[in-house]
Design an enzyme around this catalytic site. Structure first.
Site, short mmCIF file in Angstrom:
data_model
loop_
_atom_site.label_atom_id
_atom_site.label_comp_id
_atom_site.label_asym_id
_atom_site.label_seq_id
_atom_site.Cartn_x
_atom_site.Cartn_y
_atom_site.Cartn_z
N ASN A 187 0.85 -1.19 0.00
CA ASN A 187 0.00 0.00 0.00
C ASN A 187 0.88 1.23 0.00
OD1 ASN A 187 -2.45 1.54 0.35
ND2 ASN A 187 -1.91 1.80 2.50
N HIS B 74 0.84 5.19 1.42
CA HIS B 74 0.12 5.99 2.40
C HIS B 74 0.72 7.39 2.44
CE1 HIS B 74 -2.22 6.77 5.98
NE2 HIS B 74 -1.13 7.32 6.50
N SER C 34 4.75 6.93 2.28
CA SER C 34 5.41 5.66 2.61
C SER C 34 4.76 4.53 1.83
CB SER C 34 5.24 5.32 4.10
OG SER C 34 5.56 6.41 4.92
N ASP D 60 -2.41 0.50 8.27
CA ASP D 60 -1.23 1.32 7.95
C ASP D 60 -0.04 1.00 8.86
OD1 ASP D 60 -2.73 2.66 5.94
OD2 ASP D 60 -3.51 4.07 7.43
C1 GRF Z 1 -2.90 8.76 -2.45
O1 GRF Z 1 -2.71 9.91 -1.68
C2 GRF Z 1 -2.41 7.56 -1.69
O2 GRF Z 1 -1.34 7.84 -0.84
C3 GRF Z 1 -3.62 7.20 -0.86
O3 GRF Z 1 -4.71 7.45 -1.71
C4 GRF Z 1 -4.36 8.45 -2.66
C5 GRF Z 1 -4.62 7.86 -4.01
O4 GRF Z 1 -4.51 8.80 -5.04
N1 GRF Z 1 -3.54 5.84 -0.40
P1 GRF Z 1 -4.62 8.33 -6.56
O5 GRF Z 1 -6.01 7.66 -6.71
O6 GRF Z 1 -3.52 7.38 -6.84
O7 GRF Z 1 -4.55 9.59 -7.35
#
Ligand code: GRF
Length: 220
Positions: A116, A118, A145, A154
């Site tokens: 993932n 984050h 991260s 997370d």
């Molecule tokens: C990103 O900020 C990511 O860190 C979080 O969700 C958002 C996704 O953005 N998990 P996108 O859909 O890739 O533009």
């Protein structure tokens, strides 16, 4: 003329990406796939209107929509999701803005091959509203991260981070935009590490064959 087929050429690492929204990280992953030695076999969204689905279709990638609203509970949704994902036999499952808490059964099924991204420097600010919380805490640095996913939200082993300075004029929106830019560099790099077979989740955390993890890239 018959072209000889090299039986020993390794096929690129198959990846399934899960999204719920814009899919800008998905786009970055699509653009780096051939250079990174991986292939996105499918994109699955729990939202039919996720713009990431359009990005996937434009790149010729199979898509599927599975609405969580059609399921009575998390476990049933997750097991239907598992069946869709496993049809594509991915080596790696990548969460890219997939806005669902995952059941233990799902997380355990993909243990060590589920990652993932984050928008914070984990372990700081797990959960939501990370940019506002970073500003409220007066941190001088913020970032993103990538981590292996475990049952702790997370909280799985951190693989890599990109860190940026917080400036006095920052708002949650300005921070979010600068962090997202770094996410687009960070995520393809980590997926390429996994595709190369260099990245593992161990009992003692994330391990890379040649790099000490978590790898932290600092931008001044
Ligand atoms: C990103 O900020 C990511 O860190 C979080 O969700 C958002 C996704 O953005 N998990 P996108 O859909 O890739 O533009």
């Amino acid at each position: 003329m018959n072209v000889p087929v090299d039986q020993h050429t390794p096929s690129p690492c198959s990846v399934v990406v899960l999204i719920s929204g814009s899919g800008s990280n998905l786009q970055a992953l699509i653009e780096s796939a051939s250079e990174g030695g991986y292939r996105i076999s499918a994109v699955v969204s729990n939202k039919a209107d996720a713009f990431g689905l359009t990005r996937a279709k434009e790149a010729g990638i199979s898509t599927a929509v599975l609405s969580h609203l059609a399921y009575a509970n998390r476990e049933d949704f997750d097991s239907a999701l598992t069946r869709i994902i496993d049809n594509f036999q991915p080596r790696l499952v990548v969460l890219a803005g997939f806005m669902r808490i995952l059941s233990s059964a799902f997380v355990n099924h993909y243990a060590g091959r589920l990652i993932n991204i984050h928008p914070s420097l984990l372990p700081d600010f797990p959960g939501i509203n990370t940019h506002q919380r970073a500003l409220d805490a007066n941190v001088t640095r913020h970032g993103a991260s990538v981590h292996f996913v475990t049952e702790e939200l997370d909280g799985g082993p951190v693989i890599a981070r990109h860190s940026i300075p917080v400036v006095p004029a920052d708002t949650p929106e300005s921070l979010a935009a600068r962090v997202l830019e770094q996410e687009h560099r960070l995520y393809p790099k980590v997926v390429a590490w996994f595709a190369a077979g260099d990245l593992k989740m161990t009992k003692r955390g994330a391990r890379h064959a040649n790099i000490t993890l978590p790898h932290t890239h600092k931008i001044e």
